[in-house]
Every structure is written in C-alpha cells, then in structure tokens.
Write a protein that holds these residues in place. Structure first.
Motif, mmCIF file in Angstrom:
data_model
loop_
_atom_site.group_PDB
_atom_site.id
_atom_site.type_symbol
_atom_site.label_atom_id
_atom_site.label_comp_id
_atom_site.label_asym_id
_atom_site.label_seq_id
_atom_site.Cartn_x
_atom_site.Cartn_y
_atom_site.Cartn_z
ATOM 1 N N VAL A 104 -0.269 6.686 -20.202
ATOM 2 C CA VAL A 104 -0.166 7.592 -20.827
ATOM 3 C C VAL A 104 -1.113 8.770 -20.457
ATOM 4 O O VAL A 104 -2.145 8.809 -20.311
ATOM 5 N N GLN A 117 -2.251 13.022 -20.914
ATOM 6 C CA GLN A 117 -2.467 13.897 -21.863
ATOM 7 C C GLN A 117 -2.270 15.380 -21.126
ATOM 8 O O GLN A 117 -3.489 15.563 -20.545
ATOM 9 N N LYS A 165 -2.361 18.830 -25.057
ATOM 10 C CA LYS A 165 -2.078 18.188 -26.302
ATOM 11 C C LYS A 165 -0.904 17.627 -26.382
ATOM 12 O O LYS A 165 -0.427 17.278 -27.574
ATOM 13 N N ARG A 166 -0.119 17.432 -25.476
ATOM 14 C CA ARG A 166 1.121 16.639 -25.174
ATOM 15 C C ARG A 166 0.996 15.587 -24.317
ATOM 16 O O ARG A 166 0.164 15.198 -23.701
ATOM 17 N N ASN A 167 1.864 14.315 -24.638
ATOM 18 C CA ASN A 167 1.508 13.008 -24.093
ATOM 19 C C ASN A 167 2.967 12.625 -23.076
ATOM 20 O O ASN A 167 3.930 13.265 -23.444
ATOM 21 N N TYR A 168 2.470 12.398 -21.964
ATOM 22 C CA TYR A 168 3.593 12.087 -21.018
ATOM 23 C C TYR A 168 3.314 10.819 -20.360
ATOM 24 O O TYR A 168 2.185 10.232 -20.340
ATOM 25 N N GLU A 197 8.306 13.487 -21.394
ATOM 26 C CA GLU A 197 7.378 13.684 -22.630
ATOM 27 C C GLU A 197 7.526 12.605 -23.671
ATOM 28 O O GLU A 197 8.797 12.292 -23.848
ATOM 29 N N GLN A 202 6.395 10.714 -27.724
ATOM 30 C CA GLN A 202 5.741 10.702 -28.786
ATOM 31 C C GLN A 202 4.921 9.442 -29.119
ATOM 32 O O GLN A 202 5.637 8.292 -29.036
ATOM 33 N N ILE A 203 3.540 9.363 -29.373
ATOM 34 C CA ILE A 203 3.018 8.026 -29.391
ATOM 35 C C ILE A 203 2.355 7.992 -30.891
ATOM 36 O O ILE A 203 2.266 9.012 -31.739
ATOM 37 N N SER A 260 -3.109 3.253 -30.842
ATOM 38 C CA SER A 260 -3.378 2.673 -29.454
ATOM 39 C C SER A 260 -4.637 1.682 -29.889
ATOM 40 O O SER A 260 -5.502 1.851 -30.891
#
Length: 407
Positions: A345, A347, A350-353, A366, A368-369, A372
């Motif tokens: 993952v 970042q 502020k977005r996760n990919y 992209e 949504q997590i 963790s």
C-alpha cells in the motif's frame, strides 16, 4: 551480374530485418523488470500490541504499621508459609497497652454512669410503691377511726381496736420508709440524660475496641493464609504509621498486572485475549484473558498507562512471583476480510493506492483501507480477491511498467 546484386540485396535486407528484430526484442526484454508480488487474499485479521507487566498473586494483602514504633522481633522470612492470624513481627507495645488500659477505665466509668441513670425505672417502681402505701395508710386510718367510734359504743372489744391501731402504725411506718428511700435516690441523681449517657458509653466502647485492635496490631498478624512475599523489616527498625511491614499472598492462583499505554488502553476490554512470554523461559507462551481494567490512567515514569489484570490459563506455576513478563494483546479481530501486505500500500496526498499487475504491466489503483497491523492491511474496496499486487520496496514503480512477477 544484376541477378547476383539483387540476391545480395535481398539477403542484406533479410539480415537487416533479423538484426532489427533482435535489437528490438533485446530492448523490450531489457525493459521488463522482475518484481515481487503478492495476491489479495480473504482471511481473518488480528491486530495486536505489546507491553510489559509483572506476575502477582490473585489474592494478596499488605500489612502496614498502624502506629509509630520499633520492631522488636521478626517471626517469619520471605517465602515462609503462614496461617491467617499468625504473628509476622512484634512491635513495641508499651504505649499501646497504656492506651488500652485508659480506654477500658473510661468505658467502665461511662457504663457506671449509665447504670445510675437507668435506675430511674427503679424510682418509678418506688413511686408506685409510695402511692400504694399512701392508699394503704388512708384505709388503715379510716378503719382505725371507725373502730374507735365502735369501741366508744362498746360495739367492739379493745383487742379489735388495738389491731386496727397496729395496722395503721404499720402502714404509716411503711410510707415513711419509702419516702426516705426516695429522698436518698434524689440526692444521687446524675445530671446527664439517659441518651447522653448511652452516647458516652458507645464512644468509650469504640475507643476501647480501637485500642484493642491496635494492641493486636503490635503482633502484625497475617491477613490470610499464604506465603510471605515481603518479609518484615529487621528487629530494631523504627517504623511510622502506614509503613509496609509485610506482604502475604496465595501463590495457588496467579495473575499478571499489565501496564498499557494510553493510546492502546481503550482498544481492550474484559475478555480480550493476551499472550504472555518471559525472558526466563525462551520459547514458552502462556495464554491469558483480561479480567479487570483500571478506572483511571496513572503516570508510570514518562508513560501514561492504564492497568489491566490478566488471568493465566496454564503453566502459571512456572512463572515466579514479581517477575517481569511481556504481553501481546489482541485488540481487534476481523473475519472474512480482504488482506494485502503492508508494503503493497502506497500513500499519496492522503490517499491510498496499490499497483495491480495485469497483462505483465503495473497499473496504479486507488483503494480504501481499514485496520492494519505489522504485516497486513484490510482493503475495504478497490481490489478483488486473488488480484496480484506489487510488493517490492526495491522497485521504483510507474504506470505501465512491464514486469515479470515472482513470489
């Protein structure tokens, strides 16, 4: 000659085409990178955190000094088995004995004062007796007067009149004696009310009982049957009120007192699972459960912690009391969720990919997590089970990069 030239030209062109093809192939092959990948898999997610704690008995009591004094004898050593009430140490009791004697004297005095006041019930009986004696005297006087008239009329004998006179004298003497007794009681009447006297007796009893308990405390009795965890200070030691004299615990049942940092404290509750390890027993793991959480956070050095009491399910007899242990708490469990490795993952802003591997190329996607841990991330959306994602920190990925997957 022309035929030979044409053949050479064709051969040259063929060789040139082959060379160009080989060159292009080598360039393509040289641009394909071998990368580590992982597959998005469905499974169970467990979130944990680690902290420290200390082993202690489930039931233990401290014995503290109830007054200042000097230890004159020590009766036990650390590790000794003791019965409830057994003397652990003796403190100088001379002052306490004097205090107890004074309290007993005050109680006796208060009880005597109350007894005097409660004799008022006897006075009530005396008043009733006086009233009856007055009635008896009035009747005897009436009979005497009647018989005196009858004697003058010679209707009765002198003997009968003498009997009436004697009855009158007896009734008169009885009344006089009772009135004298009443006067004596009034002279010795206590000015206190009965309620005030009872209150004084109760107060004196409390003081006497407190003195008795303090006298018992000079023997520092064991509060329960068990093992001495902390032995009394040596003879000659001067102790103050509240100083620790001894600690006794039941070693048949042990627990761990864990110290949990503020951010993690709210993530556990009674019933949460915990694993316990000890440096003294490498490779051994004890299973436990949270049984009680402290109501407030406290300062522990530079840490702000909450305390958790944890039961030990098996092998507890191998953990020494007061030994330090490590604990791994399960703070969250999720079942049937989609998981990818943490390193997969990325970042950005502020977005996760993640980079998905499709058709031998990388494609940025992209996602949504959710929760963790040290190994995995829960993917809520943006990815499907069994899809292949890049999991290689040594690669600088880019959109469309050609790759060869490897595990």
């Amino acid at each position: 000659m022309k035929l030979f030239g044409r053949r050479n030209l064709i051969l040259f062109l063929v060789l040139l085409a082959v060379a160009i093809g080989l060159y292009v192939r080598r360039r393509i092959e040289s641009s394909v990178i071998s990368v580590k990948v992982a597959r998005a898999t469905g499974g169970d997610f467990v979130q944990t955190f680690r902290t420290n704690g200390v082993v202690e008995p489930v039931e233990f009591r401290e014995v503290r000094a109830q007054f200042s004094g000097r230890v004159i004898a020590v009766q036990v050593r650390e590790g000794d088995r003791v019965r409830a009430g057994q003397s652990l140490a003796r403190l100088d009791s001379s002052d306490v004995r004097a205090e107890f004697a004074q309290a007993r004297a005050q109680l006796l005095e208060a009880e005597q004062a109350l007894a005097k006041i409660q004799n008022g019930s006897a006075r009530n009986q005396l008043e009733a007796q006086i009233a009856q004696a007055q009635a008896d005297l009035a009747l005897a006087d009436s009979n005497r007067r009647r018989d005196e008239t009858l004697l003058k009329q010679r209707a009765i004998s002198q003997l009968e009149f003498d009997e009436s006179s004697a009855a009158y004298e007896k009734a008169s003497q009885r009344l006089a004696a009772l009135e004298k007794e009443r006067a004596t009681q009034l002279q010795h009447l206590d000015p206190l009310s009965e309620e005030e006297a009872k209150a004084r007796v109760q107060q004196a009893r409390v003081l006497s009982e407190n003195a008795r308990e303090r006298l018992k405390a000079t023997e520092a009795p064991a509060p329960l049957a068990g093992t001495v965890l902390v032995a009394p200070p040596r003879a000659g030691t001067l102790v103050s009120v509240g100083d620790l004299l001894a600690k006794v615990g039941d070693l048949d049942r042990l627990q761990v007192r864990a110290f949990i940092d503020q951010p993690d404290f709210s993530s556990i509750q009674p019933g949460s699972h915990v694993q316990i390890t000890s440096n003294g027993f490498p490779g051994d793991i004890w299973q436990g459960t949270v049984t009680l959480l402290s109501a407030q956070l406290t300062a522990l050095g530079k840490r702000v912690v909450g305390e958790a009491l944890c039961s030990i399910k098996a092998g507890r007899d191998r953990l020494p009391v007061n030994s330090n242990v490590d604990l791994t708490f399960t703070s969250r469990e999720l079942h049937g969720v989609l998981l990818v490795p943490v390193d997969a993952v990325l970042q950005r802003e502020k977005r996760n990919y993640v980079y998905v591997v499709e058709g031998g190329m990388l494609h940025l996607r992209e996602v949504q997590i959710g929760s963790s841990n040290a190994d995995f991330v829960v993917v809520k959306s943006g990815l499907e089970a069994n899809q292949m994602v890049l999991n290689d920190l040594e690669v600088q990925p880019r959109e469309g990069m050609r790759v060869v997957p490897r595990s």
